[in-house]
Design a protein around this motif. Structure first.
Motif, PDB file in Angstrom:
ATOM      1  N   ILE A  91     119.085  34.455 -45.909  1.00 17.94           N
ATOM      2  CA  ILE A  91     117.817  34.529 -45.196  1.00 17.94           C
ATOM      3  C   ILE A  91     117.870  33.471 -44.105  1.00 17.94           C
ATOM      4  CG2 ILE A  91     115.312  34.320 -45.359  1.00 17.94           C
ATOM      5  CD1 ILE A  91     115.516  35.139 -48.280  1.00 17.94           C
ATOM      6  N   VAL A  92     117.846  33.925 -42.857  1.00 14.96           N
ATOM      7  CA  VAL A  92     117.980  33.030 -41.712  1.00 14.96           C
ATOM      8  C   VAL A  92     116.596  32.808 -41.107  1.00 14.96           C
ATOM      9  CG1 VAL A  92     119.215  32.609 -39.563  1.00 14.96           C
ATOM     10  CG2 VAL A  92     120.238  34.088 -41.313  1.00 14.96           C
ATOM     11  N   LEU A  93     116.198  31.543 -40.980  1.00 11.34           N
ATOM     12  CA  LEU A  93     114.914  31.195 -40.374  1.00 11.34           C
ATOM     13  C   LEU A  93     115.169  30.794 -38.932  1.00 11.34           C
ATOM     14  CD1 LEU A  93     113.388  29.109 -43.312  1.00 11.34           C
ATOM     15  CD2 LEU A  93     113.172  31.551 -42.847  1.00 11.34           C
ATOM     16  N   LEU A  94     114.664  31.613 -38.010  1.00  9.55           N
ATOM     17  CA  LEU A  94     114.952  31.437 -36.590  1.00  9.55           C
ATOM     18  C   LEU A  94     113.728  30.905 -35.858  1.00  9.55           C
ATOM     19  CD1 LEU A  94     116.620  34.902 -36.215  1.00  9.55           C
ATOM     20  CD2 LEU A  94     117.841  32.773 -35.912  1.00  9.55           C
ATOM     21  N   PRO A  95     113.833  29.719 -35.246  1.00 10.71           N
ATOM     22  CA  PRO A  95     112.709  29.241 -34.435  1.00 10.71           C
ATOM     23  C   PRO A  95     112.604  30.051 -33.156  1.00 10.71           C
ATOM     24  CG  PRO A  95     114.575  27.769 -34.218  1.00 10.71           C
ATOM     25  CD  PRO A  95     114.955  28.782 -35.268  1.00 10.71           C
ATOM     26  N   VAL A 154     117.152  38.808 -42.710  1.00 10.36           N
ATOM     27  CA  VAL A 154     117.680  38.955 -44.069  1.00 10.36           C
ATOM     28  C   VAL A 154     118.994  39.726 -43.986  1.00 10.36           C
ATOM     29  CG1 VAL A 154     117.259  39.824 -46.386  1.00 10.36           C
ATOM     30  CG2 VAL A 154     115.346  38.965 -45.016  1.00 10.36           C
ATOM     31  N   GLU A 155     120.089  39.086 -44.404  1.00 11.08           N
ATOM     32  CA  GLU A 155     121.428  39.686 -44.316  1.00 11.08           C
ATOM     33  C   GLU A 155     121.998  39.937 -45.711  1.00 11.08           C
ATOM     34  OE1 GLU A 155     123.109  37.456 -40.281  1.00 11.08           O
ATOM     35  OE2 GLU A 155     123.787  36.840 -42.263  1.00 11.08           O
ATOM     36  N   VAL A 177     121.812  23.910 -42.226  1.00 12.96           N
ATOM     37  CA  VAL A 177     121.411  24.048 -40.829  1.00 12.96           C
ATOM     38  C   VAL A 177     122.660  24.223 -39.984  1.00 12.96           C
ATOM     39  CG1 VAL A 177     120.267  22.951 -38.865  1.00 12.96           C
ATOM     40  CG2 VAL A 177     119.356  22.627 -41.159  1.00 12.96           C
ATOM     41  N   GLU A 178     122.674  25.249 -39.152  1.00 11.54           N
ATOM     42  CA  GLU A 178     123.795  25.490 -38.249  1.00 11.54           C
ATOM     43  C   GLU A 178     123.256  25.971 -36.912  1.00 11.54           C
ATOM     44  OE1 GLU A 178     126.737  28.123 -39.889  1.00 11.54           O
ATOM     45  OE2 GLU A 178     126.420  27.367 -41.921  1.00 11.54           O
ATOM     46  N   LYS A 179     123.663  25.293 -35.838  1.00 12.88           N
ATOM     47  CA  LYS A 179     123.335  25.717 -34.474  1.00 12.88           C
ATOM     48  C   LYS A 179     121.841  25.955 -34.278  1.00 12.88           C
ATOM     49  CE  LYS A 179     127.866  27.847 -33.823  1.00 12.88           C
ATOM     50  NZ  LYS A 179     128.614  29.081 -33.475  1.00 12.88           N
ATOM     51  N   GLY A 180     121.049  25.078 -34.817  1.00 14.05           N
ATOM     52  CA  GLY A 180     119.632  25.139 -34.551  1.00 14.05           C
ATOM     53  C   GLY A 180     118.826  26.092 -35.397  1.00 14.05           C
ATOM     54  N   VAL A 181     119.419  26.683 -36.448  1.00 13.39           N
ATOM     55  CA  VAL A 181     118.670  27.568 -37.346  1.00 13.39           C
ATOM     56  C   VAL A 181     118.947  27.160 -38.796  1.00 13.39           C
ATOM     57  CG1 VAL A 181     118.663  29.519 -35.755  1.00 13.39           C
ATOM     58  CG2 VAL A 181     120.516  29.299 -37.394  1.00 13.39           C
ATOM     59  N   VAL A 182     118.048  27.576 -39.688  1.00 10.12           N
ATOM     60  CA  VAL A 182     118.163  27.233 -41.101  1.00 10.12           C
ATOM     61  C   VAL A 182     118.613  28.458 -41.893  1.00 10.12           C
ATOM     62  CG1 VAL A 182     116.927  26.420 -43.143  1.00 10.12           C
ATOM     63  CG2 VAL A 182     116.355  25.484 -40.896  1.00 10.12           C
ATOM     64  N   PHE A 183     119.614  28.269 -42.758  1.00 10.93           N
ATOM     65  CA  PHE A 183     120.151  29.340 -43.598  1.00 10.93           C
ATOM     66  C   PHE A 183     119.821  29.070 -45.060  1.00 10.93           C
ATOM     67  CE2 PHE A 183     122.841  29.319 -39.861  1.00 10.93           C
ATOM     68  CZ  PHE A 183     123.064  30.653 -39.601  1.00 10.93           C
ATOM     69  N   LEU A 201     113.529  20.813 -37.696  1.00 17.37           N
ATOM     70  CA  LEU A 201     114.498  21.418 -38.612  1.00 17.37           C
ATOM     71  C   LEU A 201     114.614  20.601 -39.897  1.00 17.37           C
ATOM     72  CD1 LEU A 201     117.366  22.510 -36.192  1.00 17.37           C
ATOM     73  CD2 LEU A 201     115.705  23.977 -37.345  1.00 17.37           C
ATOM     74  N   LEU A 202     114.635  19.281 -39.768  1.00 13.85           N
ATOM     75  CA  LEU A 202     114.748  18.424 -40.947  1.00 13.85           C
ATOM     76  C   LEU A 202     113.548  18.616 -41.862  1.00 13.85           C
ATOM     77  CD1 LEU A 202     116.135  16.198 -42.544  1.00 13.85           C
ATOM     78  CD2 LEU A 202     114.955  14.512 -41.101  1.00 13.85           C
ATOM     79  N   ALA A 203     112.355  18.691 -41.266  1.00 17.34           N
ATOM     80  CA  ALA A 203     111.149  18.894 -42.077  1.00 17.34           C
ATOM     81  C   ALA A 203     111.189  20.245 -42.777  1.00 17.34           C
ATOM     82  CB  ALA A 203     109.910  18.793 -41.188  1.00 17.34           C
ATOM     83  N   LEU A 204     111.705  21.269 -42.088  1.00 12.73           N
ATOM     84  CA  LEU A 204     111.784  22.604 -42.674  1.00 12.73           C
ATOM     85  C   LEU A 204     112.764  22.630 -43.838  1.00 12.73           C
ATOM     86  CD1 LEU A 204     111.052  25.582 -42.656  1.00 12.73           C
ATOM     87  CD2 LEU A 204     112.777  25.944 -40.884  1.00 12.73           C
ATOM     88  N   VAL A 205     113.942  22.034 -43.649  1.00 14.51           N
ATOM     89  CA  VAL A 205     114.942  21.992 -44.719  1.00 14.51           C
ATOM     90  C   VAL A 205     114.408  21.220 -45.916  1.00 14.51           C
ATOM     91  CG1 VAL A 205     117.202  21.078 -45.362  1.00 14.51           C
ATOM     92  CG2 VAL A 205     116.920  22.267 -43.189  1.00 14.51           C
TER      93      VAL A 205
END
Length: 276
Positions: free
Chosen positions: A255-259, A184-185, A137-143, A114-118
């Motif tokens: 835009i939520v990036l979900l692993p 995408v919200e 980052v919230e609860k394991g996903v990137v916003f 997650l850190l690398a992605l952010v």
């Protein structure tokens, strides 16, 4: 994802949007990932607590070992049952330490990803005004939250040229990380809206989400099977709608990036197999 129940507005009928079923499945995967991460952290805490509790037993075992090494005569006082208990305790302690290490490694690896992605997202968007785009980052996903004034004209769902620039950067990151899914919200304030075929804020938020999805798919080649488009209307505000500043903050696209949840399971399972 922030507290609250996700509201899926309508079925999206274009090639770049997905069904209500797909959106629900994606939300379920996010909730499952959140629950599993919480469960794993609780298990790790329980392991650490148990490790503290056996500290007195370790002292006892060390004392017994000392006696065995320094006084062979003590062997006559060590019963067969005590010897078996000693061996089992040592094996149990060793196994518990390995389990703790496995859980720690899995959580550390997930956090590192997650850190690398952010870091890569912020690097790609480095020249963008922080007031318009925020990465968290919230609860394991990137916003990635983007202000609608950066993307659309007021009351419109037609993207401007500035929006195409930032969406191109997001698309490059998404294409480089095929293991991620995108949600995408569209979000609005609570001012009633009706124009042309658009009936309300629900419609406007959906149209804005699908407009972005189409650009990601058609202009930048993001696989549509990885994307979900959703309209949240006015029902997930981040600020009060009583002020113009608050309403501006609520008009946004996320835009939520979900692993994929299987990846985290695999990290744990692989570690547990090593214990056997």
């Amino acid at each position: 994802m922030k507290k609250g129940i996700l509201f899926l507005s309508i079925l999206l009928v274009s090639a770049s949007c997905v069904s209500k079923k797909k959106y629900s499945e994606l939300q379920d995967k996010y909730n499952k990932l959140d629950n599993e991460l919480g469960k794993t952290r609780l298990e790790l805490a329980a392991c650490l607590d148990e490790r503290k509790k056996v500290s007195s037993e370790i002292d006892y075992l060390r004392s017994v070992n000392y006696k065995l090494l320094n006084n062979i005569g003590e062997l006559s006082t060590l019963s067969k049952k005590e010897a078996e208990n000693l061996e089992r305790s040592l094996e149990s302690l060793k196994e518990r330490d390995l389990q703790i290490k496995t859980l720690r490694d899995a959580l550390t690896k997930k956090d590192s990803v997650l850190l690398a992605l952010v870091t890569s997202i912020k690097g790609a968007l480095g020249n963008i005004d922080d007031e318009d785009i925020q990465v968290s980052v919230e609860k394991g996903v990137v916003f990635i939250s983007i202000s609608d004034r950066f993307l659309f004209k007021s009351g419109s769902y037609e993207l401007n040229q500035r929006a195409l620039e930032v969406l191109g950067k997001v698309a490059r990151i998404a294409n480089a990380r095929p293991e991620l899914e995108l949600l995408v919200e569209g979000h609005t304030d609570n001012v009633p809206f009706r124009r042309g075929l658009l009936l309300d804020n629900w419609d406007l938020s959906v149209k804005r989400a699908t407009a972005i999805v189409r650009v990601l798919q058609n202009e930048y080649g993001v696989n549509p099977s990885r994307i979900t488009a959703a309209g949240r209307g006015e029902y997930l505000p981040v600020a009060s709608n009583e002020t113009s500043e608050g309403r501006q903050a609520n008009r946004r696209t996320r835009i939520v990036l979900l692993p994929k949840i299987d990846q985290f399971y695999n990290m744990i399972e692989e570690g547990m197999k090593a214990l056997k």
